[in-house]
Design a protein around this motif. Structure first.
Motif, PDB file in Angstrom:
ATOM      1  N   TYR A   1      -8.217   5.670  -5.075  1.00 15.69           N
ATOM      2  CA  TYR A   1      -7.694   4.429  -4.516  1.00 15.69           C
ATOM      3  C   TYR A   1      -7.514   3.477  -5.688  1.00 15.69           C
ATOM      4  O   TYR A   1      -8.490   2.964  -6.225  1.00 15.69           O
ATOM      5  N   ARG A   2      -6.266   3.289  -6.114  1.00 18.04           N
ATOM      6  CA  ARG A   2      -5.958   2.471  -7.288  1.00 18.04           C
ATOM      7  C   ARG A   2      -5.599   1.058  -6.825  1.00 18.04           C
ATOM      8  O   ARG A   2      -4.532   0.832  -6.261  1.00 18.04           O
TER       9      ARG A   2
ATOM     10  N   ALA B   1      -3.829   8.327  -3.910  1.00 20.17           N
ATOM     11  CA  ALA B   1      -3.257   9.576  -4.411  1.00 20.17           C
ATOM     12  C   ALA B   1      -4.380  10.587  -4.633  1.00 20.17           C
ATOM     13  O   ALA B   1      -5.562  10.223  -4.695  1.00 20.17           O
TER      14      ALA B   1
ATOM     15  N   ALA C   1       5.392   3.784   1.477  1.00 21.47           N
ATOM     16  CA  ALA C   1       4.996   2.408   1.170  1.00 21.47           C
ATOM     17  C   ALA C   1       4.913   1.577   2.443  1.00 21.47           C
ATOM     18  O   ALA C   1       5.759   1.682   3.331  1.00 21.47           O
TER      19      ALA C   1
ATOM     20  N   VAL D   1       0.868  -1.174   0.000  1.00 23.55           N
ATOM     21  CA  VAL D   1       0.000   0.000   0.000  1.00 23.55           C
ATOM     22  C   VAL D   1       0.901   1.218   0.000  1.00 23.55           C
ATOM     23  O   VAL D   1       1.841   1.310   0.795  1.00 23.55           O
ATOM     24  N   VAL D   2       0.607   2.149  -0.905  1.00 27.23           N
ATOM     25  CA  VAL D   2       1.361   3.400  -0.977  1.00 27.23           C
ATOM     26  C   VAL D   2       0.379   4.533  -0.719  1.00 27.23           C
ATOM     27  O   VAL D   2      -0.637   4.665  -1.407  1.00 27.23           O
ATOM     28  N   ASP D   3       0.678   5.342   0.303  1.00 23.29           N
ATOM     29  CA  ASP D   3      -0.159   6.482   0.663  1.00 23.29           C
ATOM     30  C   ASP D   3       0.741   7.685   0.873  1.00 23.29           C
ATOM     31  O   ASP D   3       1.675   7.618   1.678  1.00 23.29           O
TER      32      ASP D   3
ATOM     33  N   GLU E   1      -2.078  -4.685  -4.417  1.00 18.54           N
ATOM     34  CA  GLU E   1      -1.481  -3.358  -4.332  1.00 18.54           C
ATOM     35  C   GLU E   1      -2.588  -2.317  -4.269  1.00 18.54           C
ATOM     36  O   GLU E   1      -3.629  -2.461  -4.908  1.00 18.54           O
TER      37      GLU E   1
ATOM     38  N   VAL F   1      -2.649   2.016  -4.290  1.00 21.69           N
ATOM     39  CA  VAL F   1      -1.972   3.311  -4.310  1.00 21.69           C
ATOM     40  C   VAL F   1      -3.042   4.369  -4.092  1.00 21.69           C
ATOM     41  O   VAL F   1      -4.013   4.449  -4.849  1.00 21.69           O
TER      42      VAL F   1
END
Length: 118
Positions: free
Chosen positions: A99-100, A114, A45, A39-41, A110, A112
């Motif tokens: 929220y990808r 953004a 990561a 998860v990238v916020d 995964e 991401v």
């Protein structure tokens, strides 16, 4: 080709993960994750179920806010973008976020998060 979707066509895994993470229920959210999830916020990561569980439990917990799904797009069978509007006591008070999701075997592999691409 990307299509706009109704909320009820978003995969159950994505809907249930979002519902659990919105209320910071890390145990419920982790049921929808692959073991090596990322998860990238905000450029940070979180790798693996343990880090992501902590992220779900703690992210934004110091603020009061509401979420509303304002859009969803299916990129392909394994890639979805869900747009949420957050309104609350955090700096700025309103945020539109994409929220990808990437799914693998029906689970979140995964995510991401953004700013929404207007």
């Amino acid at each position: 080709m990307t299509r706009t979707e109704h909320a009820d066509t978003v995969p159950t895994t994505v809907r249930d993960f979002l519902a659990a993470s919105t209320v910071h229920d890390a145990d419920a959210a982790s049921a929808f994750l692959v073991e090596d999830v990322v998860v990238v916020d905000q450029g940070e990561a979180f790798r693996g179920r343990d880090e992501v569980r902590a992220f779900v439990r703690d992210a934004g917990a110091e603020f009061a806010y509401t979420t509303e799904q304002t859009g969803a797009r299916r990129v392909d069978d394994d890639h979805w973008v869900v747009t949420l509007r957050l309104e609350g006591t955090f700096p700025g008070g309103v945020a539109d976020l994409d929220y990808r999701f990437t799914l693998r075997g029906g689970l979140v592999a995964e995510l991401v998060i953004a700013n929404h691409d207007a």
